[in-house]
Design a protein around this motif. Structure first.
Motif, PDB file in Angstrom:
ATOM      1  N   LEU A 192      10.609   4.842   0.916  1.00 25.95           N
ATOM      2  CA  LEU A 192      10.506   3.223   0.301  1.00 25.95           C
ATOM      3  C   LEU A 192      11.546   3.260  -0.818  1.00 25.95           C
ATOM      4  O   LEU A 192      11.864   2.052  -0.872  1.00 25.95           O
ATOM      5  CB  LEU A 192       9.099   3.406  -0.560  1.00 25.95           C
ATOM      6  N   TYR A 193      11.894   4.288  -1.434  1.00 26.82           N
ATOM      7  CA  TYR A 193      12.766   4.186  -2.554  1.00 26.82           C
ATOM      8  C   TYR A 193      14.184   3.822  -1.751  1.00 26.82           C
ATOM      9  O   TYR A 193      15.076   2.937  -2.299  1.00 26.82           O
ATOM     10  CB  TYR A 193      13.062   5.652  -3.060  1.00 26.82           C
ATOM     11  N   LEU A 194      14.639   4.603  -0.558  1.00 33.14           N
ATOM     12  CA  LEU A 194      15.990   3.955   0.059  1.00 33.14           C
ATOM     13  C   LEU A 194      15.899   2.466   0.623  1.00 33.14           C
ATOM     14  O   LEU A 194      16.818   1.909   0.383  1.00 33.14           O
ATOM     15  CB  LEU A 194      16.097   4.871   1.335  1.00 33.14           C
ATOM     16  N   SER A 212      -2.790  -2.489  -3.784  1.00 31.84           N
ATOM     17  CA  SER A 212      -1.754  -1.960  -3.118  1.00 31.84           C
ATOM     18  C   SER A 212      -1.238  -0.531  -3.818  1.00 31.84           C
ATOM     19  O   SER A 212      -0.914  -0.604  -5.193  1.00 31.84           O
ATOM     20  CB  SER A 212      -0.483  -2.712  -2.734  1.00 31.84           C
ATOM     21  N   TYR A 213      -1.112   0.748  -2.981  1.00 33.01           N
ATOM     22  CA  TYR A 213      -0.322   1.690  -3.549  1.00 33.01           C
ATOM     23  C   TYR A 213       1.038   1.362  -4.079  1.00 33.01           C
ATOM     24  O   TYR A 213       1.577   1.801  -5.063  1.00 33.01           O
ATOM     25  CB  TYR A 213      -0.173   2.728  -2.551  1.00 33.01           C
ATOM     26  N   CYS A 214       1.693   0.420  -3.678  1.00 37.49           N
ATOM     27  CA  CYS A 214       3.192  -0.055  -3.812  1.00 37.49           C
ATOM     28  C   CYS A 214       3.258  -0.578  -5.235  1.00 37.49           C
ATOM     29  O   CYS A 214       4.027  -0.289  -5.970  1.00 37.49           O
ATOM     30  CB  CYS A 214       3.463  -1.133  -2.950  1.00 37.49           C
ATOM     31  N   TYR A 215       2.026  -1.337  -5.764  1.00 36.73           N
ATOM     32  CA  TYR A 215       1.706  -1.636  -6.979  1.00 36.73           C
ATOM     33  C   TYR A 215       1.960  -0.498  -8.279  1.00 36.73           C
ATOM     34  O   TYR A 215       2.421  -0.877  -9.101  1.00 36.73           O
ATOM     35  CB  TYR A 215       0.514  -2.373  -7.273  1.00 36.73           C
ATOM     36  N   PHE A 220       9.795  -0.378  -7.472  1.00 33.21           N
ATOM     37  CA  PHE A 220      10.077  -1.694  -6.888  1.00 33.21           C
ATOM     38  C   PHE A 220      10.626  -2.522  -8.298  1.00 33.21           C
ATOM     39  O   PHE A 220      11.676  -3.431  -7.980  1.00 33.21           O
ATOM     40  CB  PHE A 220       8.552  -2.511  -6.651  1.00 33.21           C
ATOM     41  N   GLN A 221      10.056  -2.302  -9.357  1.00 36.03           N
ATOM     42  CA  GLN A 221      10.461  -3.270 -10.484  1.00 36.03           C
ATOM     43  C   GLN A 221      12.000  -2.761 -10.787  1.00 36.03           C
ATOM     44  O   GLN A 221      12.847  -3.171 -11.343  1.00 36.03           O
ATOM     45  CB  GLN A 221       9.405  -3.130 -11.565  1.00 36.03           C
ATOM     46  N   LEU A 256       3.298  -2.869   4.156  1.00 34.76           N
ATOM     47  CA  LEU A 256       1.916  -2.948   4.651  1.00 34.76           C
ATOM     48  C   LEU A 256       1.468  -1.439   4.858  1.00 34.76           C
ATOM     49  O   LEU A 256       2.357  -0.629   5.313  1.00 34.76           O
ATOM     50  CB  LEU A 256       1.460  -3.841   5.697  1.00 34.76           C
ATOM     51  N   ASN A 257       0.273  -1.205   4.691  1.00 32.79           N
ATOM     52  CA  ASN A 257      -0.338  -0.030   5.033  1.00 32.79           C
ATOM     53  C   ASN A 257      -1.653  -0.245   5.604  1.00 32.79           C
ATOM     54  O   ASN A 257      -2.493  -0.452   5.237  1.00 32.79           O
ATOM     55  CB  ASN A 257      -0.780   0.740   3.710  1.00 32.79           C
ATOM     56  N   PRO A 258      -1.410  -0.680   7.015  1.00 33.53           N
ATOM     57  CA  PRO A 258      -2.494  -1.261   7.962  1.00 33.53           C
ATOM     58  C   PRO A 258      -3.640  -0.408   8.352  1.00 33.53           C
ATOM     59  O   PRO A 258      -4.669  -1.094   8.473  1.00 33.53           O
ATOM     60  CB  PRO A 258      -1.894  -2.067   9.208  1.00 33.53           C
ATOM     61  N   ASN A 259      -3.549   1.067   8.222  1.00 36.28           N
ATOM     62  CA  ASN A 259      -4.602   1.943   8.680  1.00 36.28           C
ATOM     63  C   ASN A 259      -5.033   2.617   7.609  1.00 36.28           C
ATOM     64  O   ASN A 259      -4.457   3.336   7.074  1.00 36.28           O
ATOM     65  CB  ASN A 259      -4.028   2.763   9.841  1.00 36.28           C
TER      66      ASN A 259
END
Length: 478
Positions: A192-194, A212-215, A220-221, A256-259
């Motif tokens: 994700l970082y890359l 979301s875990y991404c939050y 991201f910020q 997305l983390n669909p599963n």
């Protein structure tokens, strides 16, 4: 007169120490001059005297001030002299930079777990030692030579591991790819970082699930991205929301983390998967699919990833060993077009010249060994058992105070507290009573949600842990 900002994340004493240091450097307090007393300064700044004591202690440790009994506190002559000289203010450097620190809640959880090893851990998103294939990996390491070559390897990752992943992805995830389209990383977060650093630019808009875990990832910020949310229900995200966000904000990418989504455990509906890929292809919009939990499906029937039904190559696929084997191996992977793999491999080489060859060799051997499938079967059985223990404990201890949907895979149970409670108060009370969890607001939800991870705690800790949580919740509500 200057006053400390009580809404700031920076502690009051540190704000006061920084202000005094500034005033000294500007000449307001020359070398040898007497500073206001602790009591007077506390009154002026409207803080407790103990806060001033902490601030003076910080400055004293830096050699900026000195205190003598009966003489008060003075600016150091030896530190500043006729021409003031500074030791670098490392605190300011640590507070600076563009890469943001972890969220306060996550730092507090990490601190609590480090300070008290007896806490029952419903917070850590990793497997307990009894769920990891420790014995199997020890056998493989004793049977194989992992030190024949320890130089820099291919920046894409160890070739044998990428070749094994081609077979693994075909057999277990129904993804057809080649070793040249795979980049080995140190886990999903490095992938994700890359992506955020190399494929996007500051100011770009991206869509993430809500919650979301991404939050919870400040990366991201730190990359200057604008985050827009896609609500998650029991069937996952709604594809029409992506089209709406694209029209309003020109989003550049969807994460997305669909599963068995983290934190909700939701599984993206089969019909929505097709609609989502149709929307992405219509808009030319890349989807980053993070898929750490699929093989933990309790019935053994792992849901198909988006990548497996992606006809035109819209999906960047991320996987990892962390949730199915051992987080300490630090081995993840990304399946992407050649141009993306080349770009990210070049960036990663600038960061670390590539990953250690040894854990990559271990991972490659484990994937191809007769131990892998039995380990997955045992993992699913134990996760299901721990999930059921957690649900039974919640139904027994808090039948009217929590609501949740039972997940069919993954490591987490997402709960709504009824009625709403203050996340910070509940977390601190739970820690005081010997149990820890992750407040839902870490993942972008409103207060009053809780994520329990049941993979880390021992089976015999789950019941007592929920009893402690229940006592903390009832204490807060009362």
């Amino acid at each position: 007169m200057w006053k400390p900002d009580r809404l700031s994340d920076q502690p009051l004493y540190q704000q006061i120490a920084d202000d005094i240091e500034r005033r000294i450097s500007y000449g307001e307090f020359p070398p040898g001059s007497l500073l206001p007393s602790e009591r007077k300064l506390a009154e002026q700044l409207e803080v407790n005297r103990s806060t001033i004591i902490l601030a003076f202690g910080e400055l004293r440790a830096l050699g900026i001030i000195e205190s003598r009994s009966g003489s008060g506190t003075r600016v150091s002559k030896f530190k500043w002299g006729a021409t003031p000289k500074h030791t670098p203010n490392w605190h300011r450097y640590a507070e600076g930079g563009s890469f943001l620190p972890n969220l306060p809640f996550l730092r507090r959880i990490r601190e609590a777990l480090q300070q008290d090893k007896t806490l029952i851990d419903f917070a850590s998103g990793e497997l307990a030692p009894d769920l990891a294939p420790i014995e199997e990996i020890n056998i493989l390491m004793s049977e194989n030579n992992y030190t024949s070559y320890l130089g820099y390897d291919n920046p894409q990752g160890y070739l044998m591991l990428r070749q094994q992943l081609v077979s693994y992805l075909s057999q277990y995830r129904d993804i057809q790819t080649t070793e040249s389209s795979i980049l080995i990383t140190s886990g999903s977060q490095q992938s994700l970082y890359l992506i955020t650093q190399c494929l996007l630019s500051p100011g770009d808009a991206v869509a993430i699930e809500d919650p979301s875990y991404c939050y919870s990832l400040p990366m991201f910020q730190s990359a200057g991205l604008r985050l827009f949310r896609l609500p998650v229900d029991h069937k996952g995200v709604r594809p029409e929301e992506i089209r709406s966000l694209y029209k309003k904000h020109r989003i550049k990418m969807v994460f997305l983390n669909p599963n068995f989504q983290n934190p909700t455990g939701a599984l993206l509906d089969a019909k929505r998967r097709i609609e989502l890929l149709d929307v992405a292809s219509e808009l030319g919009l890349p989807i980053v699919e993070d898929d750490p939990f699929s093989l933990s499906a309790y019935d053994g029937s792992a849901p198909q990833p988006l990548k497996a039904i992606d006809p035109i190559g819209s999906v960047l696929y991320i996987g990892s060993f962390s949730k199915i084997a051992a987080s300490g191996l630090r081995v993840g992977w990304m399946v992407a077009p050649h141009s993306v793999v080349d770009r990210l491999a070049d960036a990663r080489q600038q960061m670390d010249f590539g990953l250690s060859v040894v854990p990559q060799k271990v991972a490659a051997q484990f994937l191809s060994s007769p131990y892998f499938q039995p380990h997955l079967d045992r993992l699913r059985m134990h996760l299901l058992y721990k999930r059921d223990l957690l649900i039974e404990a919640l139904q027994s201890e808090l039948p009217e105070l929590v609501r949740f949907t039972v997940p069919q895979g993954g490591l987490h149970l997402w709960c709504k507290i009824i009625p709403d409670v203050n996340d910070n108060k509940l977390l601190e009370e739970a820690i005081r009573r010997g149990v820890i969890f992750v407040p839902g607001s870490v993942y972008g939800s409103d207060s009053g949600y809780v994520r329990f991870t049941f993979a880390r705690a021992r089976a015999d800790e789950i019941g007592p842990g929920i009893a402690k949580f229940a006592a903390a919740l009832k204490a807060i509500l009362s």
